[in-house]
Write a protein that holds these residues in place. Structure first.
Motif, PDB file in Angstrom:
ATOM      1  N   GLU A  93      73.858  78.253  -5.040  1.00 25.31           N
ATOM      2  CA  GLU A  93      73.331  79.578  -5.327  1.00 25.31           C
ATOM      3  C   GLU A  93      72.964  80.390  -4.079  1.00 25.31           C
ATOM      4  N   ASN A 124      69.589  75.946  -5.742  1.00 25.56           N
ATOM      5  CA  ASN A 124      70.159  75.362  -6.949  1.00 25.56           C
ATOM      6  C   ASN A 124      71.653  75.177  -6.752  1.00 25.56           C
ATOM      7  N   MET A 126      75.197  74.253  -8.823  1.00 21.70           N
ATOM      8  CA  MET A 126      75.691  74.269 -10.195  1.00 21.70           C
ATOM      9  C   MET A 126      77.085  73.656 -10.282  1.00 21.70           C
ATOM     10  N   MET A 140      72.856  72.362 -13.767  1.00 19.73           N
ATOM     11  CA  MET A 140      72.232  72.832 -12.554  1.00 19.73           C
ATOM     12  C   MET A 140      71.269  71.775 -12.021  1.00 19.73           C
TER      13      MET A 140
END
Lengths: 152, 103
Positions: A93, A124, A126, A140
């Motif tokens: 992210e 984060n 993912m 996540m």
């Protein structure tokens, strides 16, 4: 009446032909998806890939360390138990660009990939699975980085 | 020309785990050298694998994949003696293919 029916039939034929043509370049597209890899936000990425917004799912798994000592080498793996996966993506992210890697899944391989990515800071991470029925699922996990991997 | 890849493909039942270690700088294009100039991006863009010449997987990578990239995936239905070939292409157009035998 007859001619109208024929015309409808023909236009349907043309439409499906067009759809076929429209799909073909996508299927044969081996070119690098620059727009997707330069996307800075999820909204841009979703647009660049032409998929719907991802939905959180338990069936997609993302494995990685809780704390990565070295952000230049963070081992992550993504997998899913669902059939009919088209693509698996790994996103970080807070990296300058969201997307790290994109894998095209075929019937001959398991929908599970492991690699190592760079992370500029704690963020984060993912794993996104693009399904062949158009669904987009993600998992996540937060990975903390003690030493960033993007600076010089 | 880049150094060869290290590929291991180990069969267990009908699944074969393939591990690849590629040798590549994977420069992000974000870093600066000592004189403050940005080092241009240089990274692997496309990775693909074939089993006995038949494509089984492909992928696209961004510059956020680590230096000397590692990749692991699982191929279904490969037998001992089958050939796994991995190819990468970087953003300068360089490419390299290496082959390993499933054991």
């Amino acid at each position: 009446m007859q001619s109208r029916r024929e015309m409808l039939k023909r236009s349907a034929g043309v439409a499906s032909l067009l759809a076929g043509l429209g799909l073909l370049p996508q299927a044969a597209q081996a070119a690098f998806n620059t727009a997707a890899f330069e996307a800075k936000t999820m909204v841009d990425l979703v647009k660049a890939l032409g998929v719907s917004a991802p939905v959180l799912s338990k069936d997609v798994t993302l494995q990685g360390p809780d704390i990565a000592e070295n952000g230049a080498v963070v081992p992550v793996s993504c997998a899913t138990t669902l059939p009919g996966v088209k693509q698996l993506l790994i996103l970080v992210e807070k990296n300058p660009s969201l997307m790290c890697a994109m894998f095209d899944v075929t019937d001959a391989v398991e929908p599970a990939f492991a690699t190592r990515v760079k992370m500029g800071q704690s963020s984060n991470v993912m794993a996104v699975a693009v399904m062949s029925d158009g669904k987009v699922l993600y998992a996540m996990k937060e990975i903390k980085v003690t030493l960033g991997g993007c600076g010089g | 020309m880049a150094d060869p890849m290290r590929i291991r493909a180990q069969a267990a039942g009908d699944k074969t785990t393939v591990r690849v270690l590629m040798s590549h700088e994977m420069e992000t294009g974000q870093r600066k050298d000592s004189s403050g100039k940005v080092i241009p991006a240089w990274f692997i863009q496309e990775v693909s694998a074939t089993l006995n010449g038949k494509p089984v997987m492909s992928g696209q990578w961004g510059p956020a994949v680590s230096k000397n990239p590692f990749l692991q995936f699982t191929v279904k239905g490969a037998k001992a003696g089958d050939k796994i070939a991995i190819t990468w292409i970087d953003n300068r157009g360089d490419k390299r293919t290496d082959e390993a035998t499933v054991s």
